[in-house]
Design a protein around this motif. Structure first.
Motif, PDB file in Angstrom:
ATOM      1  N   GLN A 136      42.783  22.116  25.805  1.00 54.16           N
ATOM      2  CA  GLN A 136      42.861  20.949  26.270  1.00 54.16           C
ATOM      3  C   GLN A 136      41.689  21.090  27.498  1.00 54.16           C
ATOM      4  OE1 GLN A 136      46.454  22.326  27.514  1.00 54.16           O
ATOM      5  NE2 GLN A 136      47.436  20.123  27.469  1.00 54.16           N
ATOM      6  N   GLY A 137      41.123  20.008  27.745  1.00 51.04           N
ATOM      7  CA  GLY A 137      39.965  19.910  28.856  1.00 51.04           C
ATOM      8  C   GLY A 137      40.551  20.462  30.127  1.00 51.04           C
ATOM      9  N   GLY A 138      39.763  21.132  30.977  1.00 52.63           N
ATOM     10  CA  GLY A 138      40.268  21.818  32.132  1.00 52.63           C
ATOM     11  C   GLY A 138      41.059  23.108  32.089  1.00 52.63           C
ATOM     12  N   HIS A 139      41.115  23.592  30.749  1.00 51.49           N
ATOM     13  CA  HIS A 139      41.856  24.813  30.498  1.00 51.49           C
ATOM     14  C   HIS A 139      40.740  25.679  29.781  1.00 51.49           C
ATOM     15  CE1 HIS A 139      46.115  23.548  31.153  1.00 51.49           C
ATOM     16  NE2 HIS A 139      45.569  22.353  31.200  1.00 51.49           N
ATOM     17  N   GLY A 140      41.034  27.012  30.008  1.00 55.79           N
ATOM     18  CA  GLY A 140      40.669  28.101  29.307  1.00 55.79           C
ATOM     19  C   GLY A 140      41.249  29.523  29.362  1.00 55.79           C
ATOM     20  N   HIS A 141      40.640  30.412  28.846  1.00 59.19           N
ATOM     21  CA  HIS A 141      41.029  31.854  28.651  1.00 59.19           C
ATOM     22  C   HIS A 141      39.940  32.918  28.632  1.00 59.19           C
ATOM     23  CE1 HIS A 141      42.654  35.291  26.176  1.00 59.19           C
ATOM     24  NE2 HIS A 141      43.805  34.950  26.763  1.00 59.19           N
ATOM     25  N   VAL A 142      40.205  33.733  29.544  1.00 60.45           N
ATOM     26  CA  VAL A 142      39.066  35.039  29.771  1.00 60.45           C
ATOM     27  C   VAL A 142      39.953  36.338  29.651  1.00 60.45           C
ATOM     28  CG1 VAL A 142      37.603  36.051  31.426  1.00 60.45           C
ATOM     29  CG2 VAL A 142      37.846  33.362  31.223  1.00 60.45           C
ATOM     30  N   ARG A 143      39.239  36.946  28.510  1.00 62.87           N
ATOM     31  CA  ARG A 143      39.728  38.528  28.347  1.00 62.87           C
ATOM     32  C   ARG A 143      38.835  39.263  29.191  1.00 62.87           C
ATOM     33  NH1 ARG A 143      38.548  41.786  24.274  1.00 62.87           N
ATOM     34  NH2 ARG A 143      37.618  40.082  23.087  1.00 62.87           N
ATOM     35  N   LEU A 195      43.439  36.318  31.450  1.00 69.11           N
ATOM     36  CA  LEU A 195      44.015  35.119  32.273  1.00 69.11           C
ATOM     37  C   LEU A 195      43.856  34.134  31.637  1.00 69.11           C
ATOM     38  CD1 LEU A 195      42.384  36.506  35.916  1.00 69.11           C
ATOM     39  CD2 LEU A 195      44.898  36.961  34.845  1.00 69.11           C
ATOM     40  N   ARG A 196      44.816  33.037  31.965  1.00 67.64           N
ATOM     41  CA  ARG A 196      44.427  31.603  31.645  1.00 67.64           C
ATOM     42  C   ARG A 196      43.975  31.020  32.844  1.00 67.64           C
ATOM     43  NH1 ARG A 196      48.419  28.414  30.885  1.00 67.64           N
ATOM     44  NH2 ARG A 196      50.082  29.984  32.217  1.00 67.64           N
ATOM     45  N   LEU A 197      43.225  29.830  32.867  1.00 62.57           N
ATOM     46  CA  LEU A 197      42.681  28.959  33.750  1.00 62.57           C
ATOM     47  C   LEU A 197      43.300  27.802  33.587  1.00 62.57           C
ATOM     48  CD1 LEU A 197      40.188  31.239  32.948  1.00 62.57           C
ATOM     49  CD2 LEU A 197      38.943  29.954  34.465  1.00 62.57           C
ATOM     50  N   ARG A 198      43.234  27.174  34.817  1.00 56.99           N
ATOM     51  CA  ARG A 198      43.708  25.686  34.616  1.00 56.99           C
ATOM     52  C   ARG A 198      42.943  24.873  35.981  1.00 56.99           C
ATOM     53  NH1 ARG A 198      50.208  24.628  35.008  1.00 56.99           N
ATOM     54  NH2 ARG A 198      49.635  25.195  37.188  1.00 56.99           N
ATOM     55  N   GLY A 199      42.526  23.783  35.802  1.00 55.89           N
ATOM     56  CA  GLY A 199      42.073  22.846  36.665  1.00 55.89           C
ATOM     57  C   GLY A 199      40.566  22.931  36.461  1.00 55.89           C
ATOM     58  N   SER A 211      33.854  42.439  34.824  1.00 52.69           N
ATOM     59  CA  SER A 211      33.613  42.580  33.628  1.00 52.69           C
ATOM     60  C   SER A 211      34.468  41.998  32.643  1.00 52.69           C
ATOM     61  CB  SER A 211      33.771  44.342  33.304  1.00 52.69           C
ATOM     62  OG  SER A 211      32.784  44.805  34.167  1.00 52.69           O
ATOM     63  N   ILE A 212      33.699  41.138  31.820  1.00 53.76           N
ATOM     64  CA  ILE A 212      34.897  40.255  30.790  1.00 53.76           C
ATOM     65  C   ILE A 212      34.230  40.876  29.596  1.00 53.76           C
ATOM     66  CG2 ILE A 212      34.463  38.056  29.637  1.00 53.76           C
ATOM     67  CD1 ILE A 212      34.034  36.759  32.527  1.00 53.76           C
ATOM     68  N   ALA A 213      35.251  40.849  28.652  1.00 49.33           N
ATOM     69  CA  ALA A 213      35.104  41.320  27.171  1.00 49.33           C
ATOM     70  C   ALA A 213      33.902  40.642  26.384  1.00 49.33           C
ATOM     71  CB  ALA A 213      36.309  41.514  26.510  1.00 49.33           C
ATOM     72  N   ALA A 214      33.259  41.181  25.532  1.00 52.43           N
ATOM     73  CA  ALA A 214      32.387  40.267  24.815  1.00 52.43           C
ATOM     74  C   ALA A 214      33.315  39.403  23.830  1.00 52.43           C
ATOM     75  CB  ALA A 214      31.673  41.474  23.692  1.00 52.43           C
ATOM     76  N   GLY A 215      32.635  38.137  24.013  1.00 57.33           N
ATOM     77  CA  GLY A 215      33.353  37.220  23.400  1.00 57.33           C
ATOM     78  C   GLY A 215      34.651  36.666  23.924  1.00 57.33           C
ATOM     79  N   GLY A 216      34.812  37.304  25.398  1.00 62.94           N
ATOM     80  CA  GLY A 216      36.366  37.096  25.861  1.00 62.94           C
ATOM     81  C   GLY A 216      36.420  35.784  26.608  1.00 62.94           C
ATOM     82  N   ILE A 217      35.757  34.684  26.460  1.00 65.93           N
ATOM     83  CA  ILE A 217      35.724  33.434  27.187  1.00 65.93           C
ATOM     84  C   ILE A 217      35.958  32.296  26.097  1.00 65.93           C
ATOM     85  CG2 ILE A 217      34.634  31.402  28.676  1.00 65.93           C
ATOM     86  CD1 ILE A 217      32.912  33.699  30.004  1.00 65.93           C
ATOM     87  N   LYS A 218      36.999  31.827  26.234  1.00 65.08           N
ATOM     88  CA  LYS A 218      37.675  30.551  25.311  1.00 65.08           C
ATOM     89  C   LYS A 218      37.684  29.362  26.172  1.00 65.08           C
ATOM     90  CE  LYS A 218      37.812  33.596  21.702  1.00 65.08           C
ATOM     91  NZ  LYS A 218      36.530  34.010  21.404  1.00 65.08           N
ATOM     92  N   LEU A 219      37.386  28.322  25.852  1.00 70.85           N
ATOM     93  CA  LEU A 219      37.795  27.088  26.563  1.00 70.85           C
ATOM     94  C   LEU A 219      38.451  26.063  25.686  1.00 70.85           C
ATOM     95  CD1 LEU A 219      34.027  26.095  27.510  1.00 70.85           C
ATOM     96  CD2 LEU A 219      35.589  27.425  28.799  1.00 70.85           C
ATOM     97  N   ALA A 244      41.188  42.370  35.244  1.00 68.48           N
ATOM     98  CA  ALA A 244      41.887  41.071  35.067  1.00 68.48           C
ATOM     99  C   ALA A 244      42.878  40.891  36.433  1.00 68.48           C
ATOM    100  CB  ALA A 244      42.985  40.955  33.833  1.00 68.48           C
ATOM    101  N   ARG A 245      43.322  42.077  36.929  1.00 71.13           N
ATOM    102  CA  ARG A 245      44.236  41.990  38.264  1.00 71.13           C
ATOM    103  C   ARG A 245      43.431  41.599  39.285  1.00 71.13           C
ATOM    104  NH1 ARG A 245      46.582  46.309  37.350  1.00 71.13           N
ATOM    105  NH2 ARG A 245      48.416  45.901  36.625  1.00 71.13           N
ATOM    106  N   ARG A 246      42.326  42.200  39.317  1.00 72.71           N
ATOM    107  CA  ARG A 246      41.114  41.970  40.496  1.00 72.71           C
ATOM    108  C   ARG A 246      40.632  40.517  40.648  1.00 72.71           C
ATOM    109  NH1 ARG A 246      36.022  43.393  41.986  1.00 72.71           N
ATOM    110  NH2 ARG A 246      35.288  43.467  39.673  1.00 72.71           N
ATOM    111  N   ALA A 247      40.478  40.327  39.385  1.00 68.92           N
ATOM    112  CA  ALA A 247      40.186  38.698  39.421  1.00 68.92           C
ATOM    113  C   ALA A 247      41.240  37.878  39.643  1.00 68.92           C
ATOM    114  CB  ALA A 247      39.604  38.342  37.917  1.00 68.92           C
ATOM    115  N   LEU A 248      42.418  38.083  39.417  1.00 66.40           N
ATOM    116  CA  LEU A 248      43.517  37.378  39.451  1.00 66.40           C
ATOM    117  C   LEU A 248      43.839  37.241  41.328  1.00 66.40           C
ATOM    118  CD1 LEU A 248      46.044  35.362  38.567  1.00 66.40           C
ATOM    119  CD2 LEU A 248      47.285  37.761  38.416  1.00 66.40           C
ATOM    120  N   VAL A 249      43.614  38.379  41.655  1.00 67.23           N
ATOM    121  CA  VAL A 249      43.844  38.403  43.161  1.00 67.23           C
ATOM    122  C   VAL A 249      42.869  37.903  43.960  1.00 67.23           C
ATOM    123  CG1 VAL A 249      44.142  40.175  45.162  1.00 67.23           C
ATOM    124  CG2 VAL A 249      45.385  40.662  43.082  1.00 67.23           C
TER     125      VAL A 249
END
Length: 84
Positions: free
Chosen positions: A47-54, A14-18, A36-44, A61-66
């Motif tokens: 741009q500021g305010g954005h991120g990516h989580v595997r 998932l991508r995060l914004r805000g 459950s986040i994959a090992a090393g799965g958080i990337k910031l 991922a679907r459960r987190a999104l919902v």
């Protein structure tokens, strides 16, 4: 798609914004507490305010999104999107 795989994107991501601009990986991890986040799965960034989580699975991922789309991290409203 090889480019998506190389960038860490995919159906389990998932991508995060805000996010608050000074968010840390620990802040993102706290936001997704109980998922459950994959090992090393958080990337910031990039741009500021954005991120990516595997996540550990597509279902996580679907459960987190919902559950967490349009939730707050601190005083900021977070939007979640499928990573592409």
């Amino acid at each position: 798609d090889a480019a998506v795989a190389a960038s860490g994107g995919g159906a389990d991501s998932l991508r995060l914004r805000g996010m608050p601009f000074h968010s840390t990986e620990a802040d993102v991890s706290s936001f997704f507490k109980g998922y459950s986040i994959a090992a090393g799965g958080i990337k910031l960034g990039p741009q500021g305010g954005h991120g990516h989580v595997r996540f550990a699975s597509v279902e996580e991922a679907r459960r987190a999104l919902v559950s967490l789309n349009h939730s707050y991290m601190g005083n900021r409203y977070i939007e979640l999107f499928w990573a592409s």
